[in-house]
Design a protein around this motif. Structure first.
Motif, short mmCIF file in Angstrom:
data_model
loop_
_atom_site.label_atom_id
_atom_site.label_comp_id
_atom_site.label_asym_id
_atom_site.label_seq_id
_atom_site.Cartn_x
_atom_site.Cartn_y
_atom_site.Cartn_z
N ILE A 237 0.86 -1.20 0.00
CA ILE A 237 0.00 0.00 0.00
C ILE A 237 0.89 1.24 0.00
O ILE A 237 1.83 1.34 0.79
CB ILE A 237 -0.94 0.02 1.23
CG1 ILE A 237 -1.93 -1.15 1.15
CG2 ILE A 237 -1.68 1.35 1.34
CD1 ILE A 237 -2.84 -1.30 2.36
N VAL A 238 0.57 2.16 -0.90
CA VAL A 238 1.21 3.47 -0.90
C VAL A 238 0.16 4.43 -0.39
O VAL A 238 -0.91 4.58 -0.98
CB VAL A 238 1.66 3.87 -2.33
CG1 VAL A 238 2.32 5.24 -2.30
CG2 VAL A 238 2.59 2.83 -2.94
N GLY B 160 -3.78 4.16 -0.44
CA GLY B 160 -4.57 4.44 0.76
C GLY B 160 -4.36 5.88 1.19
O GLY B 160 -3.65 6.65 0.51
N ALA B 161 -4.96 6.25 2.32
CA ALA B 161 -4.86 7.64 2.76
C ALA B 161 -5.09 7.75 4.26
O ALA B 161 -5.67 6.86 4.88
CB ALA B 161 -5.89 8.50 2.02
N ILE C 181 3.85 2.07 2.60
CA ILE C 181 4.68 3.25 2.37
C ILE C 181 3.83 4.48 2.71
O ILE C 181 2.87 4.80 2.00
CB ILE C 181 5.18 3.31 0.90
CG1 ILE C 181 5.89 2.00 0.53
CG2 ILE C 181 6.10 4.51 0.70
CD1 ILE C 181 6.34 1.90 -0.93
N ALA C 182 4.17 5.11 3.82
CA ALA C 182 3.39 6.27 4.31
C ALA C 182 4.06 7.55 3.82
O ALA C 182 5.21 7.83 4.17
CB ALA C 182 3.34 6.25 5.83
N VAL D 88 7.51 1.85 5.66
CA VAL D 88 8.44 2.87 5.17
C VAL D 88 7.75 4.22 5.32
O VAL D 88 6.60 4.36 4.89
CB VAL D 88 8.80 2.62 3.68
CG1 VAL D 88 9.68 3.74 3.15
CG2 VAL D 88 9.47 1.27 3.50
N ALA D 89 8.40 5.16 5.97
CA ALA D 89 7.79 6.48 6.13
C ALA D 89 8.61 7.53 5.39
O ALA D 89 9.84 7.54 5.47
CB ALA D 89 7.70 6.84 7.61
N ILE D 90 7.89 8.37 4.65
CA ILE D 90 8.53 9.50 3.97
C ILE D 90 7.91 10.76 4.54
O ILE D 90 6.69 10.97 4.41
CB ILE D 90 8.30 9.44 2.44
CG1 ILE D 90 8.79 8.10 1.87
CG2 ILE D 90 8.98 10.62 1.75
CD1 ILE D 90 8.28 7.79 0.46
N ASN D 91 8.71 11.56 5.21
CA ASN D 91 8.16 12.76 5.85
C ASN D 91 9.27 13.79 5.95
O ASN D 91 10.42 13.44 6.24
CB ASN D 91 7.62 12.41 7.25
CG ASN D 91 6.69 13.47 7.78
OD1 ASN D 91 7.05 14.63 7.88
ND2 ASN D 91 5.46 13.06 8.10
#
Ligand code: FAD
Length: 320
Positions: free
Chosen positions: A205-206, A233-234, A263-264, A284-287
């Motif tokens: 899920i992205v 997703g969201a 992947i958030a 995996v978090a991208i922030n």
């Protein structure tokens, strides 16, 4: 001693969902050599040969009244099969239908229920079941006090059946549905365009949050999802802001997912969001904020602007 187990197939769009095979895997562990029955409720459902998936008996109730889920018609059909099988354990998916039907029939039959099971241990004298509590902050182990009892199993957590091929006996059952069984009737189903991959069954899920900033901001996420064969997703933040449909919402008041990879992107990691995805196998978090709470549960963290990082990932996966 062997037990009789009844699995309720999880049907969507006239086909069995993957979780049905996971239920059959769990049922065989619990049956301990006993009989595994599966009931398929619906209309014109495509049912594969289920002996290979661990079923000993397949009960098929095919009726127009079951074309769409309604509590009264499904309850009636289920109770009819339940009386014929007299199982010691009943397994439902922890899906939209399972979450509605399981407690309803458990209450009718005066049975105990253990919900949202993510792991089972059938090695001891009594099986134990692991389920998340406090919105996924902790796990608890539960054992049933008496039989029969009802379980709901979270999709994507338990392995499907891998034992020997069985010869499943198929029983077609006719049930007469009358007006009291049809208190509610579905007139029309409008499918939302949420992409091809079912969120609750997706392996990857992205997911996008408020950091995505607009509906157009979801485009790079969709492109990454397309390359990975993933679902999009969201967070509720993104849904509330109108960037995407609520059908995509993951979390306490959205969908609960357990993909292999989550992947958030631009999601802060509020407790209500974690409740829906913290059991993902790899996160995996991208922030761009290094202090974002999502990094506390992430296996891999990328501190950076998602609009730079996500296209780079898409490019890299395309080349891989
Ligand atoms: P924010 O918290 O605003 O975070 C946005 C993140 O994006 C920030 O961390 C920011 O650093 C980052 N960011 C911004 N720009 C970029 C960029 N260019 N690149 C990278 N990162 C960037 N929430 C859910 O998700 N699901 C639920 O089911 C849910 N149920 C709820 C139920 C209740 C009763 C309540 C009270 C709340 C619920 N919420 C739920 C809401 C939840 O509390 C949070 O408000 C919500 O999850 C926040 O969404 P977000 O992380 O997208 O937004």
């Amino acid at each position: 001693m062997g037990k009789t187990i009844l699995v309720v197939a999880d049907v969507r769009h006239q086909a069995l969902r993957q979780v049905t095979y996971e239920l059959l895997g769990a049922a065989n562990q619990l049956a301990n050599g006993g009989a595994v029955h599966v009931v398929v409720l619906g209309h014109q459902v495509e049912v594969p040969e289920l002996g290979a998936h661990g079923a000993d008996v397949v009960w098929q109730v095919d009726d127009e009244a079951l074309a769409h889920y309604t509590p009264a018609s499904y309850r009636k059909a289920f109770l009819h099969i339940y009386q014929s099988v007299s199982p010691q354990v009943v397994l439902f998916a922890h899906s939209a239908i399972g979450k509605d039907l399981a407690p309803m029939v458990a209450m009718r039959l005066g049975l105990g229920q253990i919900s949202d099971v993510i792991h089972l241990d059938a090695s001891g004298e009594k099986p134990t079941f692991t389920r998340p509590i406090y919105a996924g902050k902790a796990l608890t182990k539960v054992a049933p006090k008496s039989e029969p009892y009802v379980l709901t199993l979270r999709p994507n957590n338990l392995p499907p059946y891998t034992g020997e091929q069985k010869t499943a006996q198929v029983q077609n059952v006719d049930i007469t549905f009358e007006t009291p069984d049809l208190i509610t009737m579905v007139q029309e189903v409008i499918h939302k365009a949420t992409g091809g991959v079912d969120l609750t069954e997706a392996k990857i899920i992205v997911s996008g949050g408020r950091g995505v900033k607009s509906a157009e901001g979801f485009q790079p996420l969709q492109e990454l999802a397309d390359v990975l064969g993933a679902a999009v997703g969201a967070s509720r933040g993104a849904c509330d802001a109108g960037y995407c449909d609520y059908a995509l919402q993951i979390g306490q008041t959205g969908k609960v997912v357990t993909p292999d990879l989550y992947i958030a992107c631009g999601i802060s990691g509020a407790i209500q969001h974690l409740a829906g995805m913290s059991n993902s196998k790899v996160i995996v978090a991208i922030n761009k904020d290094p202090e974002a709470p999502i990094f506390q549960i992430a296996d891999y963290g990328i501190v950076g602007d998602l609009f730079e990082v996500v296209p780079l990932l898409t490019k890299a996966f395309k080349q891989a």
